[in-house]
Design a protein around this motif. Structure first.
Motif, PDB file in Angstrom:
ATOM      1  N   SER A  65       0.821  -1.210   0.000  1.00 22.22           N
ATOM      2  CA  SER A  65       0.000   0.000   0.000  1.00 22.22           C
ATOM      3  C   SER A  65       0.855   1.259   0.000  1.00 22.22           C
ATOM      4  CB  SER A  65      -0.925   0.001   1.216  1.00 22.22           C
ATOM      5  OG  SER A  65      -1.700   1.166   1.227  1.00 22.22           O
ATOM      6  N   ILE A  66       1.865   1.295   0.867  1.00 22.95           N
ATOM      7  CA  ILE A  66       2.751   2.465   0.942  1.00 22.95           C
ATOM      8  C   ILE A  66       3.541   2.602  -0.352  1.00 22.95           C
ATOM      9  CG2 ILE A  66       4.768   3.448   2.135  1.00 22.95           C
ATOM     10  CD1 ILE A  66       2.206   3.680   3.787  1.00 22.95           C
ATOM     11  N   ASP A  67       3.971   1.457  -0.893  1.00 22.70           N
ATOM     12  CA  ASP A  67       4.756   1.458  -2.124  1.00 22.70           C
ATOM     13  C   ASP A  67       3.976   2.074  -3.281  1.00 22.70           C
ATOM     14  OD1 ASP A  67       7.280   0.865  -2.967  1.00 22.70           O
ATOM     15  OD2 ASP A  67       6.827  -1.178  -3.622  1.00 22.70           O
ATOM     16  N   ILE A  68       2.740   1.618  -3.465  1.00 25.44           N
ATOM     17  CA  ILE A  68       1.933   2.089  -4.600  1.00 25.44           C
ATOM     18  C   ILE A  68       1.314   3.453  -4.300  1.00 25.44           C
ATOM     19  CG2 ILE A  68      -0.144   1.627  -5.975  1.00 25.44           C
ATOM     20  CD1 ILE A  68       0.510  -1.378  -5.633  1.00 25.44           C
ATOM     21  N   ASN A  69       0.690   3.571  -3.117  1.00 21.26           N
ATOM     22  CA  ASN A  69      -0.110   4.768  -2.839  1.00 21.26           C
ATOM     23  C   ASN A  69       0.711   5.974  -2.412  1.00 21.26           C
ATOM     24  OD1 ASN A  69      -2.198   3.053  -3.381  1.00 21.26           O
ATOM     25  ND2 ASN A  69      -3.028   2.993  -1.323  1.00 21.26           N
ATOM     26  N   THR A  70       1.881   5.755  -1.800  1.00 19.60           N
ATOM     27  CA  THR A  70       2.704   6.892  -1.369  1.00 19.60           C
ATOM     28  C   THR A  70       3.880   7.112  -2.319  1.00 19.60           C
ATOM     29  OG1 THR A  70       2.100   6.425   0.927  1.00 19.60           O
ATOM     30  CG2 THR A  70       3.918   7.933   0.574  1.00 19.60           C
ATOM     31  N   VAL A  71       4.717   6.080  -2.490  1.00 14.61           N
ATOM     32  CA  VAL A  71       5.869   6.219  -3.401  1.00 14.61           C
ATOM     33  C   VAL A  71       5.365   6.460  -4.826  1.00 14.61           C
ATOM     34  CG1 VAL A  71       7.913   5.068  -4.339  1.00 14.61           C
ATOM     35  CG2 VAL A  71       7.332   4.807  -1.919  1.00 14.61           C
ATOM     36  N   GLY A  72       4.357   5.690  -5.232  1.00 12.31           N
ATOM     37  CA  GLY A  72       3.794   5.857  -6.578  1.00 12.31           C
ATOM     38  C   GLY A  72       3.249   7.261  -6.790  1.00 12.31           C
ATOM     39  N   ALA A  73       2.495   7.756  -5.814  1.00 11.41           N
ATOM     40  CA  ALA A  73       1.943   9.115  -5.936  1.00 11.41           C
ATOM     41  C   ALA A  73       3.071  10.134  -6.048  1.00 11.41           C
ATOM     42  CB  ALA A  73       1.056   9.436  -4.735  1.00 11.41           C
ATOM     43  N   HIS A  74       4.122   9.965  -5.244  1.00 12.49           N
ATOM     44  CA  HIS A  74       5.239  10.906  -5.320  1.00 12.49           C
ATOM     45  C   HIS A  74       5.904  10.859  -6.692  1.00 12.49           C
ATOM     46  CE1 HIS A  74       9.530  12.125  -4.833  1.00 12.49           C
ATOM     47  NE2 HIS A  74       8.888  13.206  -4.439  1.00 12.49           N
ATOM     48  N   ASN A  75       6.065   9.667  -7.275  1.00 15.52           N
ATOM     49  CA  ASN A  75       6.654   9.563  -8.616  1.00 15.52           C
ATOM     50  C   ASN A  75       5.855  10.379  -9.637  1.00 15.52           C
ATOM     51  OD1 ASN A  75       8.720   7.853  -7.799  1.00 15.52           O
ATOM     52  ND2 ASN A  75       7.589   5.980  -8.299  1.00 15.52           N
ATOM     53  N   VAL A  76       4.531  10.279  -9.553  1.00 14.97           N
ATOM     54  CA  VAL A  76       3.668  10.967 -10.517  1.00 14.97           C
ATOM     55  C   VAL A  76       3.697  12.483 -10.277  1.00 14.97           C
ATOM     56  CG1 VAL A  76       1.324  11.123 -11.461  1.00 14.97           C
ATOM     57  CG2 VAL A  76       2.205   8.908 -10.703  1.00 14.97           C
ATOM     58  N   ILE A  77       3.626  12.882  -9.000  1.00 12.21           N
ATOM     59  CA  ILE A  77       3.618  14.310  -8.665  1.00 12.21           C
ATOM     60  C   ILE A  77       4.952  14.964  -9.040  1.00 12.21           C
ATOM     61  CG2 ILE A  77       3.503  15.969  -6.756  1.00 12.21           C
ATOM     62  CD1 ILE A  77       1.580  13.891  -5.358  1.00 12.21           C
ATOM     63  N   ALA A  78       6.061  14.301  -8.702  1.00  7.77           N
ATOM     64  CA  ALA A  78       7.389  14.862  -8.997  1.00  7.77           C
ATOM     65  C   ALA A  78       7.602  14.986 -10.504  1.00  7.77           C
ATOM     66  CB  ALA A  78       8.476  13.982  -8.381  1.00  7.77           C
ATOM     67  N   ALA A  79       7.154  13.971 -11.269  1.00 12.38           N
ATOM     68  CA  ALA A  79       7.287  14.037 -12.734  1.00 12.38           C
ATOM     69  C   ALA A  79       6.455  15.190 -13.298  1.00 12.38           C
ATOM     70  CB  ALA A  79       6.839  12.711 -13.356  1.00 12.38           C
TER      71      ALA A  79
END
Length: 310
Positions: free
Chosen positions: A95-109
């Motif tokens: 959950s943390i991997d997809i929902n937090t790290v994943g969200a950060h990847n999309v936001i930072a890009a």
């Protein structure tokens, strides 16, 4: 519009995503779906791709390099990809991997690419158990599960990249989304399915306690409309509730579904102690910031769901 707009939609092959993509096409966006297709509907995406304005990138938000490369040229981003609230308690790591790290990847890009607007699918669950109704965006947040914590973190990350890179964003706090094409795993959809199956078999729905627990059911068509409005609204950089403002109790829901099926049954109440949680959105900001007013009443939406399902 002279320059074509390209919307990059993570989770675009999912339940909410497909409704959003269809409405974006109506608004003449080109759409790039970024989805790992774990739960995505490949056939539905293939049908949409026939228009020539939809492409699918079969990839995962956990891979930041893939996200960054795929987003090139996008003018708008809608981030819907997530694992569910139930799954987040069963497997907090994923959950943390997809929902937090994943969200950060999309936001930072998105910040790197200088997109015009970022719309995040947040959740009413960021409030935790509300102290008062209706729930307002400025109320205290008290997220209780890894899923809910990730949604709040997503909002905080947007504010960070707004300060750091001028990213323009809106976080939509979805209330209880329902509608055609929904998977049956969400708690409140399992309640709907349980009731409908019993009612259709001529059996009464069984309600725990007095049925006072309530939800703010918002139809997926209205959710998708709110997303498109958020992409184009003049105001930004705020969280916005997306609900109807009406709390429908479990007892009310049973009555609506009985009427929709046209069955001659009465609910049975199973007397036991139940944690009575209630939800209803304050919809003032949605109206002021997005110009959004829900169009589908819960009775109409649920009745349509029954007709489509059977």
């Amino acid at each position: 519009m002279s320059t074509p707009r390209t919307a990059f939609v993570t989770g675009g092959a999912g339940f909410i995503g497909l409704h959003v993509v269809r409405q974006l096409l109506e608004k003449d966006y080109k759409v790039r779906i970024f989805d790992n297709m774990f739960r995505g509907d490949r056939d539905a995406v293939a049908r949409l791709a026939e228009s020539g304005d939809v492409e699918l990138i079969d990839q995962d938000v956990r891979y930041g390099g893939a996200v960054h490369a795929a987003m090139k040229g996008a003018t708008h981003v809608v981030h819907l990809a997530a694992v569910s609230i139930n799954k987040s308690e069963a497997d907090p790591y994923e959950s943390i991997d997809i929902n937090t790290v994943g969200a950060h990847n999309v936001i930072a890009a998105a910040a790197d690419h200088g997109v015009e607007r970022f719309v995040l699918a947040s959740s009413a669950s960021v409030y935790g158990d509300p102290k008062k109704l209706p729930m307002h965006e400025d109320d205290e947040l008290s997220p209780l599960t890894p899923y809910c914590i990730s949604k709040r973190t997503g909002e905080d990350l947007l504010a960070y990249y707004q300060r750091r890179a001028g990213l323009s964003w809106i976080a939509l706090r979805f209330f209880n989304v329902y509608g055609p094409g929904q998977k049956t795993t969400a708690y409140y959809t399992s309640v709907i399915n349980h009731f409908v199956n019993r009612i259709k078999n001529g059996e009464p729905p069984v309600i725990d306690g007095k049925g006072e627990q309530s939800m703010d059911f918002i139809h997926v068509h209205d959710i998708a409309r709110a997303v498109v409005l958020a992409m184009e609204s003049e105001q930004s950089n705020v969280p916005v509730n997306v609900g109807t403002g009406i709390d429908t109790t479990v007892a009310d829901l049973a009555r609506i579904l009985i009427d929709a099926v046209g069955a001659d049954v009465e609910p049975i109440f199973n007397p036991r102690d139940v944690l009575v949680s209630r939800r209803a959105a304050d919809t003032t900001r949605a109206k002021e910031v997005l110009g959004f007013v829900p169009e589908i009443a819960v009775e109409d939406g649920m009745t349509e769901l029954i007709r489509l399902g059977g």
